[in-house]
Design a protein around this motif. Structure first.
Motif, short mmCIF file in Angstrom:
data_model
loop_
_atom_site.label_atom_id
_atom_site.label_comp_id
_atom_site.label_asym_id
_atom_site.label_seq_id
_atom_site.Cartn_x
_atom_site.Cartn_y
_atom_site.Cartn_z
N GLU A 177 0.84 -1.21 0.00
CA GLU A 177 0.00 0.00 0.00
C GLU A 177 0.88 1.25 0.00
OE1 GLU A 177 -3.23 1.93 -0.46
OE2 GLU A 177 -3.73 -0.08 0.27
N SER A 178 1.96 1.23 0.80
CA SER A 178 2.78 2.45 0.92
C SER A 178 3.55 2.72 -0.38
CB SER A 178 3.75 2.34 2.11
OG SER A 178 4.64 1.27 1.90
N ASP A 179 4.05 1.66 -1.02
CA ASP A 179 4.74 1.85 -2.30
C ASP A 179 3.78 2.43 -3.34
OD1 ASP A 179 7.39 1.15 -1.84
OD2 ASP A 179 7.00 -1.00 -2.06
N TYR A 180 2.55 1.90 -3.32
CA TYR A 180 1.54 2.37 -4.28
C TYR A 180 1.26 3.86 -4.04
CZ TYR A 180 -2.93 3.02 -6.63
OH TYR A 180 -3.94 3.50 -7.42
N LYS A 181 1.07 4.22 -2.77
CA LYS A 181 0.75 5.62 -2.44
C LYS A 181 1.89 6.55 -2.83
CE LYS A 181 -1.94 7.23 1.16
NZ LYS A 181 -2.42 7.30 2.55
N GLU A 182 3.13 6.11 -2.58
CA GLU A 182 4.29 6.92 -2.98
C GLU A 182 4.31 7.11 -4.48
OE1 GLU A 182 7.94 5.14 -1.51
OE2 GLU A 182 7.15 5.24 0.52
N GLY A 183 4.06 6.02 -5.21
CA GLY A 183 4.05 6.09 -6.67
C GLY A 183 2.99 7.04 -7.19
N LEU A 184 1.80 6.97 -6.57
CA LEU A 184 0.70 7.83 -6.99
C LEU A 184 1.06 9.29 -6.73
CD1 LEU A 184 -2.16 7.90 -8.15
CD2 LEU A 184 -3.06 7.73 -5.83
N ALA A 185 1.68 9.54 -5.58
CA ALA A 185 2.05 10.92 -5.25
C ALA A 185 3.12 11.44 -6.21
CB ALA A 185 2.57 10.99 -3.82
N LEU A 186 4.11 10.61 -6.50
CA LEU A 186 5.17 11.04 -7.43
C LEU A 186 4.56 11.31 -8.81
CD1 LEU A 186 8.10 11.56 -8.18
CD2 LEU A 186 8.39 9.12 -8.59
N ALA A 187 3.63 10.44 -9.23
CA ALA A 187 2.99 10.62 -10.53
C ALA A 187 2.18 11.93 -10.56
CB ALA A 187 2.08 9.44 -10.85
N VAL A 211 1.76 21.16 0.67
CA VAL A 211 2.44 22.06 1.62
C VAL A 211 1.51 22.38 2.80
CG1 VAL A 211 3.42 24.38 1.90
CG2 VAL A 211 3.97 23.01 -0.13
N LEU A 212 0.22 22.61 2.51
CA LEU A 212 -0.74 22.93 3.56
C LEU A 212 -0.84 21.81 4.61
CD1 LEU A 212 -2.97 24.85 4.64
CD2 LEU A 212 -4.60 23.58 3.24
N VAL A 213 -1.01 20.57 4.15
CA VAL A 213 -1.13 19.45 5.09
C VAL A 213 0.17 19.28 5.89
CG1 VAL A 213 -1.49 16.94 5.30
CG2 VAL A 213 -2.85 18.26 3.68
N TRP A 214 1.30 19.50 5.21
CA TRP A 214 2.61 19.43 5.89
C TRP A 214 2.69 20.49 7.00
CZ3 TRP A 214 6.87 23.03 4.30
CH2 TRP A 214 8.06 22.79 5.00
N LEU A 215 2.27 21.74 6.68
CA LEU A 215 2.33 22.81 7.68
C LEU A 215 1.41 22.52 8.86
CD1 LEU A 215 2.30 25.94 5.31
CD2 LEU A 215 4.22 25.13 6.70
N VAL A 216 0.19 22.02 8.56
CA VAL A 216 -0.79 21.78 9.62
C VAL A 216 -0.35 20.62 10.51
CG1 VAL A 216 -3.16 21.01 10.09
CG2 VAL A 216 -2.72 22.76 8.35
N ARG A 217 0.11 19.51 9.89
CA ARG A 217 0.43 18.32 10.68
C ARG A 217 1.78 18.38 11.36
NH1 ARG A 217 -1.08 13.14 7.04
NH2 ARG A 217 -3.29 13.58 6.71
N CYS A 218 2.78 18.93 10.64
CA CYS A 218 4.15 18.86 11.17
C CYS A 218 4.60 20.13 11.87
CB CYS A 218 5.12 18.52 10.04
SG CYS A 218 4.74 16.96 9.26
N VAL A 223 2.54 14.10 0.84
CA VAL A 223 1.95 13.13 -0.08
C VAL A 223 0.44 13.00 0.16
CG1 VAL A 223 1.83 10.65 -0.55
CG2 VAL A 223 4.04 11.81 -0.52
N ASP A 224 0.02 12.96 1.43
CA ASP A 224 -1.42 12.86 1.75
C ASP A 224 -2.18 14.05 1.17
OD1 ASP A 224 -1.20 10.47 3.01
OD2 ASP A 224 -1.32 11.26 5.05
N GLY A 225 -1.59 15.25 1.31
CA GLY A 225 -2.24 16.45 0.79
C GLY A 225 -2.38 16.40 -0.72
N ILE A 226 -1.30 15.99 -1.39
CA ILE A 226 -1.33 15.90 -2.86
C ILE A 226 -2.32 14.84 -3.31
CG2 ILE A 226 0.01 15.07 -4.82
CD1 ILE A 226 2.10 16.88 -4.22
N THR A 227 -2.34 13.70 -2.58
CA THR A 227 -3.25 12.61 -2.96
C THR A 227 -4.70 13.06 -2.87
OG1 THR A 227 -1.62 11.05 -2.08
CG2 THR A 227 -3.78 10.17 -2.58
#
Length: 388
Positions: free
Chosen positions: A49-59, A175-182, A321-325
Motif C-alpha cells: 500500500e505504501s509503495d503504491y501511495k508513494e508512486g501515486l504521489a510522485l505521478a 504544503v498545507l497538510v505538511w504545515l498543519v500536521r508537522c 503526499v497525503d495532501g497531494i493525494t
C-alpha cells in the motif's frame, strides 16, 4: 526496503500484467490507477500500500501522463530501471498499435460513423466506471480527515469550474497538510528533494521554428509530455492550442475525432498523440509523437524514484503526499463531471452511465472489458436511431 525481499512475481509476469492492462484497461487515468490498486495491491499483493501511495504521489507531482507514470514507478519498485522500462513499454504498446490501426482506417475510409456510434456508447459507460473508481479512491485515501476533505472538495470544484487541472494547487495542498500536521520550524526541512524534475530545459521553445515537420512534431510533443500534469485529459487543451490553433496540422473535426479515439481505445488517454501524429505525417509521425510524449515522464520517474524511496517515510513527506493525494482525487472526481458533460448528451447515454455504475456497484468482480463491449454494441444500435 522492498528491494531486499525477493519479489512475489517475475519481470515477465509484470510485463504480461501491463500488456493486459494496456489492452483492456478502459476508462482513462482514473480507472487505470484504480485497476492497478485493485490488481497489484489488493488481489495479488505484489505491491505494498505504501509503495503504491508513494508512486501515486510522485505521478501527481511530476509532469506527464498519470497512469503511465504510476505503472513505470510500480515497475521500478522491485526491478529498478529494468522493471520501469518493461512496465512502461508493455503498458503503452498495445494501445499505440490500436491507435495506429485506427489512424490508418480513419485516413483510408474517411468518415467515422461507426466510430462515433461506438464512442457514443463507450463514452457513457466509461463515466459509470469512473464514478465507481473515484468513489473507491475517495473512501480509501480521504477517509474522515476534515482537512483532506476540504482540499478534496476545493479541487473537485476548481476542476469542474475551470475544466482543467491546476498543477500548483496540488503542490499547495501538499504544503498545507505538511504545515498543519508537522508545524515545521522554518528552515528545518526542505521540499527540494522533490523536484529534480522542475528544471526542464527550454530547448523546445528555441528550436520549434525549424521548418521540418518531423522535428516540429518531436519538439511539440516532448513539450506536451513534459509540461502537462495529472490525468491525460489535462493534455487536451494544450494539444488543441498547438495542433489546431498554432500549427494548423488538424482541423476542429479531426481533433475532436482524435480525442474520441483516445477514449474508445484502452490504455493511457495520452496515446491519442500517436493518432494525431499519424494524421499529420503517417507512421513516422505516429512513432515520434508517442515517443516524445512518454520519454519525459519515463525519465522523470526513473530519476526521482530513488529519492522518493529514500525519503518517502519522513513524516513531512508523508503529510505532503497525503495532501497531494487528496487534491489529486478531488481533481479526478471533478474531471468525471467535466467528462460527463461531454459524454452524456441524451437519455440513452444517461441510462448507460447509470446502469454501468449500478452493475459495478452490485457485481464486484464484473470485468470492465465486458461492460465496454456491451456499451459499444448498444452505441452501434442506438446512435443511428438518435441521429438519423
Amino acid at each position: 526496503m522492498s528491494e531486499h525481499i525477493k519479489p512475489p512475481y517475475t519481470l515477465w509476469q509484470l510485463a504480461l500484467y501491463f500488456m493486459r492492462l494496456g489492452t483492456f484497461g478502459f476508462g482513462g487515468p482514473v480507472a487505470l490507477v484504480g485497476y492497478m490498486h485493485r490488481d497489484l495491491v489488493e488481489r495479488r499483493n505484489w505491491i505494498s500500500e505504501s509503495d503504491y501511495k508513494e508512486g501515486l504521489a510522485l505521478a501527481q507531482i511530476a509532469p506527464g501522463p498519470l497512469a503511465a507514470q504510476l505503472g513505470i514507478y510500480l515497475g521500478f519498485v522491485h526491478y529498478r530501471i529494468r522493471g520501469a522500462t518493461v512496465a512502461g513499454f508493455a503498458f503503452v504498446m498495445p494501445s499505440f498499435l490500436m491507435v495506429l490501426a485506427l489512424g490508418w482506417a480513419y485516413v483510408s475510409f474517411g468518415g467515422l460513423t461507426w466510430m462515433q456510434s461506438v464512442f457514443y456508447g463507450v463514452g457513457a459507460a466509461v463515466i459509470g466506471i469512473m464514478v465507481i473508481s473515484a468513489h473507491k479512491l475517495t473512501v480509501k485515501n480521504v477517509g474522515r480527515d476534515k482537512l483532506l476533505w476540504a482540499i478534496y472538495l476545493l479541487l473537485a470544484a476548481v476542476t469542474v469550474i475551470t475544466q482543467s487541472e491546476i498543477a500548483w494547487l496540488f503542490i499547495g495542498a501538499g504544503v498545507l497538510v505538511w504545515l498543519v500536521r508537522c508545524k515545521p520550524r522554518l528552515g528545518s526541512w526542505s521540499l527540494a528533494v522533490l523536484s529534480p524534475a522542475q528544471s526542464l530545459p527550454n530547448l523546445a521553445l528555441a528550436t520549434a521554428t525549424d521548418p521540418n515537420t518531423l522535428i516540429q512534431i518531436a519538439l511539440f510533443f516532448t513539450k506536451a509530455g513534459a509540461f502537462v500534469f495529472g490525468s491525460g485529459l489535462a493534455i487536451v487543451p494544450f494539444l488543441y492550442g498547438g495542433i489546431v490553433t498554432e500549427h494548423h496540422w488538424l482541423n476542429d473535426k479531426q481533433f475532436v475525432d482524435a480525442v474520441a479515439v483516445a477514449m474508445i481505445t484502452p490504455g493511457p488517454v495520452v496515446i491519442t498523440t500517436g493518432f494525431i501524429g499519424y494524421l499529420i505525417s503517417g507512421v513516422p509521425g505516429a512513432f515520434l509523437a508517442a515517443l516524445a510524449t512518454f520519454v519525459p515522464c519515463y525519465l522523470v520517474t526513473v530519476i526521482a524514484a530513488p529519492y522518493f524511496k529514500k525519503y518517502g517515510k519522513l513524516p513531512a513527506l508523508v503529510a505532503f503526499v497525503d495532501g497531494i493525494t487528496a487534491a489529486a482525487i478531488g481533481a479526478i472526481s471533478g474531471s468525471v463531471v467535466v467528462l460527463a458533460q461531454r459524454s452524456i448528451t441524451d437519455v440513452p447515454t444517461a441510462l448507460l452511465a447509470a446502469v454501468t455504475a449500478a452493475l459495478l456497484w452490485k457485481v464486484k468482480k464484473l470485468p470492465e472489458p465486458i461492460i465496454v463491449l456491451g456499451a459499444a454494441l448498444v452505441g452501434l444500435v442506438v446512435y443511428p436511431l438518435m441521429h438519423h
